[in-house]
Scaffold this motif. Sequence first.
Motif, PDB file in Angstrom:
ATOM      1  N   THR A 172       0.797  -1.227   0.000  1.00 17.43           N
ATOM      2  CA  THR A 172       0.000   0.000   0.000  1.00 17.43           C
ATOM      3  C   THR A 172       0.831   1.278   0.000  1.00 17.43           C
ATOM      4  O   THR A 172       0.273   2.377  -0.030  1.00 17.43           O
ATOM      5  N   SER A 173       2.141   1.148   0.000  1.00 17.44           N
ATOM      6  CA  SER A 173       3.000   2.323   0.138  1.00 17.44           C
ATOM      7  C   SER A 173       4.198   2.247  -0.798  1.00 17.44           C
ATOM      8  O   SER A 173       4.885   1.224  -0.864  1.00 17.44           O
ATOM      9  N   SER A 174       4.468   3.340  -1.497  1.00 13.95           N
ATOM     10  CA  SER A 174       5.615   3.394  -2.398  1.00 13.95           C
ATOM     11  C   SER A 174       6.945   3.276  -1.652  1.00 13.95           C
ATOM     12  O   SER A 174       7.791   2.463  -2.032  1.00 13.95           O
ATOM     13  N   PRO A 175       7.178   4.063  -0.577  1.00 16.96           N
ATOM     14  CA  PRO A 175       8.427   3.849   0.170  1.00 16.96           C
ATOM     15  C   PRO A 175       8.484   2.483   0.831  1.00 16.96           C
ATOM     16  O   PRO A 175       9.561   1.911   0.991  1.00 16.96           O
ATOM     17  N   GLY A 176       7.325   1.940   1.196  1.00 11.30           N
ATOM     18  CA  GLY A 176       7.299   0.591   1.765  1.00 11.30           C
ATOM     19  C   GLY A 176       7.787  -0.438   0.769  1.00 11.30           C
ATOM     20  O   GLY A 176       8.559  -1.345   1.109  1.00 11.30           O
ATOM     21  N   TRP A 224       3.088   6.225   4.420  1.00  6.80           N
ATOM     22  CA  TRP A 224       4.192   7.038   4.936  1.00  6.80           C
ATOM     23  C   TRP A 224       3.722   8.047   5.973  1.00  6.80           C
ATOM     24  O   TRP A 224       4.361   8.236   7.004  1.00  6.80           O
ATOM     25  N   LYS A 225       2.610   8.715   5.720  1.00  8.49           N
ATOM     26  CA  LYS A 225       2.138   9.742   6.642  1.00  8.49           C
ATOM     27  C   LYS A 225       1.856   9.154   8.016  1.00  8.49           C
ATOM     28  O   LYS A 225       2.196   9.745   9.038  1.00  8.49           O
ATOM     29  N   GLU A 226       1.217   7.998   8.029  1.00  9.74           N
ATOM     30  CA  GLU A 226       0.906   7.350   9.302  1.00  9.74           C
ATOM     31  C   GLU A 226       2.174   6.969  10.052  1.00  9.74           C
ATOM     32  O   GLU A 226       2.237   7.087  11.288  1.00  9.74           O
ATOM     33  N   TRP A 284       4.436  10.870  10.471  1.00  9.62           N
ATOM     34  CA  TRP A 284       3.778  11.892  11.289  1.00  9.62           C
ATOM     35  C   TRP A 284       2.970  11.305  12.440  1.00  9.62           C
ATOM     36  O   TRP A 284       2.507  12.054  13.311  1.00  9.62           O
ATOM     37  N   GLY A 285       2.809   9.976  12.466  1.00  8.28           N
ATOM     38  CA  GLY A 285       2.028   9.372  13.527  1.00  8.28           C
ATOM     39  C   GLY A 285       2.808   8.550  14.524  1.00  8.28           C
ATOM     40  O   GLY A 285       2.391   8.408  15.675  1.00  8.28           O
ATOM     41  N   LYS A 286       3.976   8.002  14.100  1.00 12.31           N
ATOM     42  CA  LYS A 286       4.721   7.088  14.967  1.00 12.31           C
ATOM     43  C   LYS A 286       6.171   7.509  15.221  1.00 12.31           C
ATOM     44  O   LYS A 286       6.765   7.114  16.227  1.00 12.31           O
ATOM     45  N   PHE A 287       6.748   8.295  14.340  1.00 14.02           N
ATOM     46  CA  PHE A 287       8.167   8.666  14.407  1.00 14.02           C
ATOM     47  C   PHE A 287       8.370   9.731  15.481  1.00 14.02           C
ATOM     48  O   PHE A 287       7.728  10.791  15.462  1.00 14.02           O
ATOM     49  N   THR A 288       9.277   9.480  16.414  1.00  8.09           N
ATOM     50  CA  THR A 288       9.457  10.382  17.559  1.00  8.09           C
ATOM     51  C   THR A 288       9.911  11.788  17.171  1.00  8.09           C
ATOM     52  O   THR A 288       9.596  12.754  17.867  1.00  8.09           O
ATOM     53  N   ALA A 289      10.640  11.920  16.058  1.00 12.65           N
ATOM     54  CA  ALA A 289      11.146  13.238  15.660  1.00 12.65           C
ATOM     55  C   ALA A 289      10.065  14.108  15.037  1.00 12.65           C
ATOM     56  O   ALA A 289      10.259  15.320  14.885  1.00 12.65           O
ATOM     57  N   ALA A 290       8.922  13.505  14.676  1.00 18.25           N
ATOM     58  CA  ALA A 290       7.885  14.267  13.984  1.00 18.25           C
ATOM     59  C   ALA A 290       6.513  14.128  14.623  1.00 18.25           C
ATOM     60  O   ALA A 290       5.542  14.700  14.118  1.00 18.25           O
ATOM     61  N   SER A 291       6.421  13.386  15.719  1.00 16.65           N
ATOM     62  CA  SER A 291       5.111  13.145  16.329  1.00 16.65           C
ATOM     63  C   SER A 291       5.277  12.774  17.804  1.00 16.65           C
ATOM     64  O   SER A 291       6.386  12.814  18.342  1.00 16.65           O
TER      65      SER A 291
END
Length: 358
Positions: free
Chosen positions: A180-184, A218-220, A223-230
Amino acid sequence: MKPKIFLIIVCLVLISLFACSKEDQDQDEAQTTITETQTVTIMTHDSFSVSKEVVSKFEARFHAKIIILKSGDAGEALNKAILSKNNPLADIFYGVDNTFLSRALDAQIFVPYAPLHLDAVDPVLRLDASNRLVPVDFGDVCLNYDIKWFKEKNKVPPAMLEDLIKPAYKGLTVVENPATSSPGLAFLLATISRFGQDGYIDYWQKLKANEVLVTNGWKEAYWGKFTAASDGDKPIVVSYASSPAAEVFFSETKIDEAPTGIVIENGSAFRQIEFAGILKGTSNMELAKKTMDFILSKDFQEDIPLQMFVFPANKTAELPDVFKKHAGITKEPAFLDPQLIDTKRDVWIREWTEEVLQ
């Protein structure tokens, strides 16, 4: 009627007729201009972006209007282009990447054309010798990590893919679903390149045992799980080597150093190359060719980094300072033949799904 009055009436009539004739002429010319205004439609993915200033340059230069037809993610957009090949929805397709290159070429929906400025593109990026699809931008998908988190925890950031399966990194990583994800998908391909078709599943089994988290997009993840951005709890995420530049550029307060680091050595990063090409059946071939020329020109190429946060394919394009300082490019990208990817992509995704999600 007196001669003088008669002459005045004649003059007024002539002036009226001239005015009407001039008005009709102006209307005809305006109508002709409207009729002759050409349009070129670029079919692309939802992440495509270009500045209004660059669009205005093109439209003024060629007296034509650009229509951007966003059509879903890269794979979905390509499928739409293939399904509509007998009645194309656009003149140009922008955004086929090297994970879908063979599928795009096998569909025979593109016209060979070598645009101006193609000689300024690194030959390594030119994967189609017939120039049906030409490189327009590229970027590396890789692990990003939260610099502050690792310093505060007195831990060493990862340096290669193998680190993620070590006990010290248990529960620290979030990745995207390759289905479901291009970077994935790019990250999955990086692991196949690194560990081979016979070894990548074993790697992912160990990664699963080490409590890797999988999100749909990627957004999830970022922006949802990464400590540097959420407010998330994962200090390692799959993102792009240009993400640190984006962090600096979009920071609410001015910062000189990026808060995130990247892992791009030891075959850890997969290079995504995006291509564009003229669709067969275009009703305006000459304008389509001029558009391809413009896409590889410095005007368009220098707009790419701060619009889509990837690198321009044209080597003469000047990079913005934030890219020069904070965006990365690996010297040894993970590599898989595009034909092999096309043949095995669905198999690999199915195997990954069975082992990681079930």
